[in-house]
Design a protein around this motif. Structure first.
Motif, short mmCIF file in Angstrom:
data_model
loop_
_atom_site.label_atom_id
_atom_site.label_comp_id
_atom_site.label_asym_id
_atom_site.label_seq_id
_atom_site.Cartn_x
_atom_site.Cartn_y
_atom_site.Cartn_z
N GLY A 171 67.32 -2.28 23.94
CA GLY A 171 65.95 -2.44 24.45
C GLY A 171 65.59 -3.91 24.62
N TYR A 172 64.33 -4.17 24.91
CA TYR A 172 63.85 -5.53 25.18
C TYR A 172 63.10 -6.10 23.97
CZ TYR A 172 64.58 -4.84 30.24
OH TYR A 172 65.12 -4.62 31.48
N ASN A 173 63.24 -7.41 23.80
CA ASN A 173 62.37 -8.12 22.86
C ASN A 173 61.15 -8.62 23.62
OD1 ASN A 173 64.17 -7.91 20.65
ND2 ASN A 173 65.38 -9.63 21.44
N HIS A 174 60.10 -8.94 22.92
CA HIS A 174 58.89 -9.52 23.52
C HIS A 174 58.32 -8.64 24.63
CE1 HIS A 174 60.01 -13.03 21.24
NE2 HIS A 174 61.08 -13.26 21.99
N LEU A 175 57.93 -7.43 24.27
CA LEU A 175 57.35 -6.53 25.27
C LEU A 175 55.95 -6.98 25.67
CD1 LEU A 175 58.51 -3.09 23.85
CD2 LEU A 175 59.35 -4.22 25.91
N LEU A 176 55.65 -6.82 26.97
CA LEU A 176 54.36 -7.22 27.52
C LEU A 176 53.50 -5.99 27.78
CD1 LEU A 176 55.60 -9.81 30.19
CD2 LEU A 176 55.13 -10.20 27.77
N PHE A 177 52.17 -6.15 27.60
CA PHE A 177 51.21 -5.07 27.86
C PHE A 177 50.00 -5.62 28.61
CE2 PHE A 177 53.63 -4.05 24.06
CZ PHE A 177 54.09 -2.77 24.35
N PRO A 178 50.22 -6.10 29.85
CA PRO A 178 49.13 -6.74 30.60
C PRO A 178 48.05 -5.77 31.09
CG PRO A 178 51.10 -6.63 31.94
CD PRO A 178 51.50 -6.16 30.59
N PHE A 179 48.34 -4.46 31.06
CA PHE A 179 47.38 -3.48 31.59
C PHE A 179 46.75 -2.64 30.47
CE2 PHE A 179 50.18 -4.65 35.01
CZ PHE A 179 49.30 -4.86 36.05
N TYR A 180 46.62 -3.28 29.30
CA TYR A 180 46.06 -2.64 28.11
C TYR A 180 47.00 -1.52 27.63
CZ TYR A 180 41.80 -5.34 28.64
OH TYR A 180 40.90 -6.37 28.72
N SER A 181 46.75 -1.05 26.41
CA SER A 181 47.68 -0.10 25.81
C SER A 181 47.02 0.65 24.68
CB SER A 181 48.91 -0.84 25.29
OG SER A 181 48.53 -1.72 24.23
N ASN A 182 47.75 1.61 24.13
CA ASN A 182 47.39 2.27 22.89
C ASN A 182 48.68 2.61 22.17
OD1 ASN A 182 48.38 4.79 23.92
ND2 ASN A 182 46.40 5.17 24.90
N LEU A 183 48.59 3.35 21.08
CA LEU A 183 49.76 3.56 20.23
C LEU A 183 50.89 4.27 20.96
CD1 LEU A 183 50.65 3.00 17.30
CD2 LEU A 183 49.91 5.32 16.73
N SER A 184 50.60 5.40 21.60
CA SER A 184 51.67 6.16 22.25
C SER A 184 52.16 5.47 23.53
CB SER A 184 51.23 7.59 22.54
OG SER A 184 50.07 7.63 23.32
N GLN A 185 51.27 4.75 24.22
CA GLN A 185 51.69 4.02 25.41
C GLN A 185 52.66 2.90 25.03
OE1 GLN A 185 48.13 2.75 27.40
NE2 GLN A 185 47.53 4.82 27.95
#
Length: 929
Positions: A171-185
């Motif tokens: 998998g990837y390190n340093h995951l990005l969440f520019p479009f907001y997120s929640n726990l399951s997302q």
């Protein structure tokens, strides 16, 4: 020198340039090259690779870094530690050697008999079933005919041969969440990069598009490419809109079908935006902060979900305890004398008391009797703690009743305490601010990566023509790493490029044979959908042929196109692939979505919306018993409708005049009913459509019309009901029949609404023709007993007696009389206004009006009443043509007509209103009597 060996000089293959090689006693190699020069090389600079693996060229394709394709005669593969080298013999006899980094050698999965059989099956299926699109049917067979090679490294390769699946990746390190997120997302984004294929199950209102956007952000930030597909354009266009809004539309190309490709060439190639402020000199630090914020957010999200679940449970227990107290007439003041113990211990007592009698009546072994003894000992000690000494004198039934009542009280107090505690925690931890920080920093990191990828946008952007889409497809994908398409057009999206990722949205609606083509375009895939939503539609005409083809090819059930959507297929083919359920729901009022949650999702959803008030935003209107649905065949298509349910909706509108129609969505299983709603309401702001067409849409208020007189498998389908209910954001109204129906999903929905104190009411509308229905056979016979029969049709006999009763009971109408079956020729004496066709019709011996109401004194016609049996008078029938002729004739002589459909309602009111309306008209004054 052994000719089968491959010689590496300082890590480079040089065999073809070496004439001889010898090693002396000191381990030094003396190497003479074909240019006549001899060199002595240290032992570590020379490697002689032996025992090559011969690679079949039959199902093999070789390309170099420039995309050029080789046609080799023979290939040998050599391995040095984990690195590979190749010797290739060409048809000319020339030999060349290559480092694996220079070549791409791909093998076709079609060399495998099982995989080839599967592929041919899909090809045959594509020749039978067309894909229905907004622009009409599309055949996939031509696209299949062009495929003779399927790379083992593509997702199609591992779908056809599941053993090739590459899972459990780092998998990837340093995951990005520019479009907001929640726990399951966040979990879904993480899982997307841990396996060659992953699945995201996205129930309604859980943010599938948001999840897709965050996955895409992580792909393009790493300079990789992604093809996003769906079975319809609207789903992928939603992704484009969100990227445009963030100023990232310049990395997106809408391709696939020819119109989109042409638009891209003409106007879709935009210049770079200004990127000067995208540069981040502290990019590594930014990524570390994102990691830290994401870790903290995970803890907060867990608390948020726990708070939402506590609120759900509290609401459920409030209702459940209310029913318990009322149904058992329980005196809650008794609870004041009991000692409260934790609810989990009360539940244990509840269970033990429930099974005590059952165990006493069963013959048991010594060990079972011992277990029962200790259970009873535990139970007695706890009961004494709760009730004191009086526990010994209480009956088991009384004890159980009190334990249940105490449980409700204690559990409510526990939940309220937890809710207060969690609310305080979230208030102190500023979840909203942290979430905003995660998104803004992620967007900064994404734009910083794009700044590097596009060198700050300082160069002039390359422009591509239509030929470049296939000749320079890799170059196009570097400029436009996000490509959008429909599944069935995916193969035409940059034909020479294999994408790093494929994301397929709404996969539950994608036919398997269509998805297969899209899978051939990528190395990895994220499949997004919901198995509880409506699947793709297979026509009844196509189904037998699809089943026949599956039988011919001996297809396993997980690949069967006649029973699977692509989502259901991929889940069965790869049961161990990472699957993430998006649990947090943000669309519907809690009471609405909780029906879907409990009925279809096993209580897995976490409802993040809040109720506005105590009133349940759900209601049921049941029409009076009867057969109110009607079927009409037009151009070989059957249209099913139900006038009574439409009329009940119109009554609902009258009672709620301030509700804007633009906020209301009519949803129904049948197209004919949607058409009838449009015709009857006649307001463009009202949207009425089938449930299949409403998937993916939402409205503040949803009114569902079930149409059928008895719930059948089509109307009561679980996925259909799930979609229908989950379209409603604020209010859901079910208009359905009041007949006896089998148990099923709709009956569960009605029971849920009733249990939760929603309105379940009988319809307000009745019809004089309700007596025609089978369930009223005895009442009809009784009603007509002793009454005058004027027709062979019961509908006309009922109408006649109703009209007669109206005229008799109203003194001001006593001057009128009703005459059944009055001949047109007697009614129309002057025929000068008639056309030839009208004249023939009026003079025909069988031409008559059903009922003529005339003035007894003046003998003037007041009103003609026609009874239209739906089976004979609907649009397109011969009788309907005659009705039009009759209407035209009567209109020319200013004789008003009231038509009463046997599928309608409120006839008594209509008849009285129409008579009075005509009497007050100056043309028909009431005579003095």
């Amino acid at each position: 020198m052994e000719t089968s060996n491959l010689i590496l000089i300082k890590g480079e293959p040089k065999t073809q340039q070496i004439v001889s090689i010898n090693e002396d006693r000191n381990g030094v190699y003396w190497v003479r090259f074909n240019n006549g020069k001899t060199y002595h090389l240290a032992n570590h600079d020379v490697n002689i690779l032996k025992s090559p693996k011969i690679i079949s060229t039959v199902d093999c394709r070789i390309t170099n870094k420039m995309g050029a394709c080789f046609n080799p005669k023979q290939i040998w593969e050599y391995t040095h530690y984990f690195h590979r080298y190749y010797r290739i013999e060409f048809e000319s006899g020339e030999l060349k050697e290559y480092d694996e980094t220079y070549l791409n050698i791909s093998k076709s999965v079609l060399a495998d008999d099982t995989a080839r059989n599967l592929f041919n099956y899909f090809k045959d299926i594509s020749g039978v079933q067309c894909i229905m699109t907004e622009n009409g049917p599309v055949s996939l067979h031509d696209k299949y005919e062009k495929i003779d090679f399927v790379d083992e490294n593509t997702t199609l390769g591992c779908y056809l041969k599941p053993k090739l699946m590459k899972d459990k990746q780092k998998g990837y390190n340093h995951l990005l969440f520019p479009f907001y997120s929640n726990l399951s997302q966040m979990a879904a984004v993480e899982n997307a990069f841990k396996s060659q294929i992953s699945v995201v199950q996205g129930p309604p209102g859980t943010g599938k598009t948001q999840t897709i956007l965050n996955i895409v952000a992580n792909i393009v930030a790493r300079k990789q490419t992604v093809l996003i597909v769906s079975n319809n354009n609207s789903a992928v266009e939603n992704v484009k809109e969100k990227l445009d809004k963030e100023g990232l539309g310049f990395i997106v190309a809408e391709l696939g079908k020819s119109d989109n490709r042409n638009d891209f060439i003409k106007s879709g190639q935009t210049p770079y935006p200004t990127m000067s402020d995208w540069r981040d000199d502290n990019a590594k630090e930014t990524l570390n902060i994102i990691d830290s914020v994401s870790k903290k957010l995970q803890e907060i999200f867990e608390k948020q979900n726990l708070l939402a679940k506590d609120k759900q449970e509290l609401a459920a227990i409030e209702i459940e305890s209310e029913h318990f107290y009322r149904e058992n007439d329980y005196d809650s003041t008794k609870l004041e004398d009991m000692v409260a113990i934790p609810s989990n211990e009360l539940i244990k007592l509840w269970v033990l008391l429930d099974i005590k009698k059952e165990e006493e009546n069963i013959s048991q072994s010594l060990w079972q009797r011992l277990k029962m003894f200790f259970k009873n000992l535990f139970m007695k000690n706890r009961l004494k703690k709760v009730f004191g000494k009086q526990a010994n004198s209480m009956s088991d039934e009384d004890v159980l009743m009190d334990i249940k009542a105490l449980f409700y009280k204690v559990r409510k107090e526990e939940l309220k305490s937890e809710i207060d505690e969690l609310t305080e925690f979230l208030k102190d931890n500023h979840a909203g601010e942290l979430l905003k920080k995660q998104a803004s920093l992620s967007m900064r990191a994404l734009k910083a990566a794009l700044y590097i990828n596009y060198e700050g946008g300082k160069k002039e952007r390359a422009k591509f023509d239509s030929q470049d889409l296939w000749k320079k497809s890799d170059a196009v994908s570097q400029e436009y790493p996000i490509v959008l398409s429909t599944t069935f057009s995916a193969k035409s999206s940059l034909p020479g490029h294999t994408f790093d990722y494929l994301i397929m949205d709404e996969a539950s609606q994608v036919p398997v044979e269509s998805a297969v083509l899209a899978l051939s375009k990528a190395k990895k895939a994220v499949i997004v959908g919901d198995l509880k939503q409506l699947p793709n539609i297979i026509s009844k005409d196509d189904l037998p042929r699809l089943q026949e083809i599956a039988k011919t090819y001996h297809i396993d059930k997980e690949y069967d196109c006649s029973t699977n959507s692509f989502l259901s297929s991929i889940v069965d083919v790869f049961p161990n692939a990472p699957q993430t359920l998006l649990r947090e729901h943000y669309r519907c009022a809690p009471q609405i979505i909780d029906f879907c949650n409990q009925k279809f999702y096993g209580g897995e959803l976490v409802i993040m919306t809040t109720a506005n008030d105590d009133k349940l935003p759900m209601r049921v209107i049941k029409t009076v018993r009867g057969n109110h649905s009607r079927s009409v065949t037009n151009a070989e298509k059957v249209f099913v409708s139900n006038q009574r349910e439409v009329d009940e909706f119109k009554e609902l509108l009258k009672a709620n005049p301030n509700v804007p129609l633009k906020d209301v969505g009519i949803i129904t299983p049948y197209k004919g009913q949607a058409m009838l709603f449009h015709k009857e309401v006649n307001d463009n702001s009202l949207e009425a459509d089938t449930i299949h067409k409403y998937q993916g849409r939402e409205k503040n208020i949803i009114v569902m019309s079930t149409v059928a007189d008895t719930y059948n498998d089509f109307v009561d389908n679980a996925n259909l009901i799930n979609v229908a209910v989950s379209r409603a954001k604020k209010e859901f109204v079910l208009i359905t029949n009041g007949n006896d129906n089998p148990d099923g999903n709709i009956k569960d929905l009605i029971a849920y609404i009733d249990y939760n104190h929603g309105k379940v009411e009988s319809g307000k509308l009745h019809s004089i023709f309700d007596l025609l229905y089978a369930c009223y056979a005895e009442q009809r016979k009784e009603y007509l007993e002793g009454k005058r029969n004027v027709s062979e049709y019961d509908s006309e006999n009922i109408a006649y007696n109703v009209i007669s009763t109206i005229l008799k009971k109203n003194d001001d109408l006593s001057c009128l009389e009703v005459i059944p079956h009055y001949h047109l020729s007697s009614l129309i004496s002057d025929t000068s206004l008639l056309t030839e066709a009208e004249y023939k019709f009026a003079r025909a011996s069988w031409s008559h009006v059903d009922f003529l109401i005339e003035n007894r004194v003046s003998k003037k016609p007041i009103l003609v009443i026609e009874v239209d049996g739906f089976a004979y008078h609907h649009e397109g029938t011969k009788q309907e043509e005659r009705d039009q002729l009759k209407n035209s004739i009567l209109h020319k002589y200013q004789i008003p007509v009231l038509r009463l459909s046997t599928a309608g309602s409120g006839e008594v009111e209509k008849i009285e209103n129409e008579i009075r309306s005509e009497l007050v008209d100056l043309k028909h004054p009431i005579p003095n009597s």
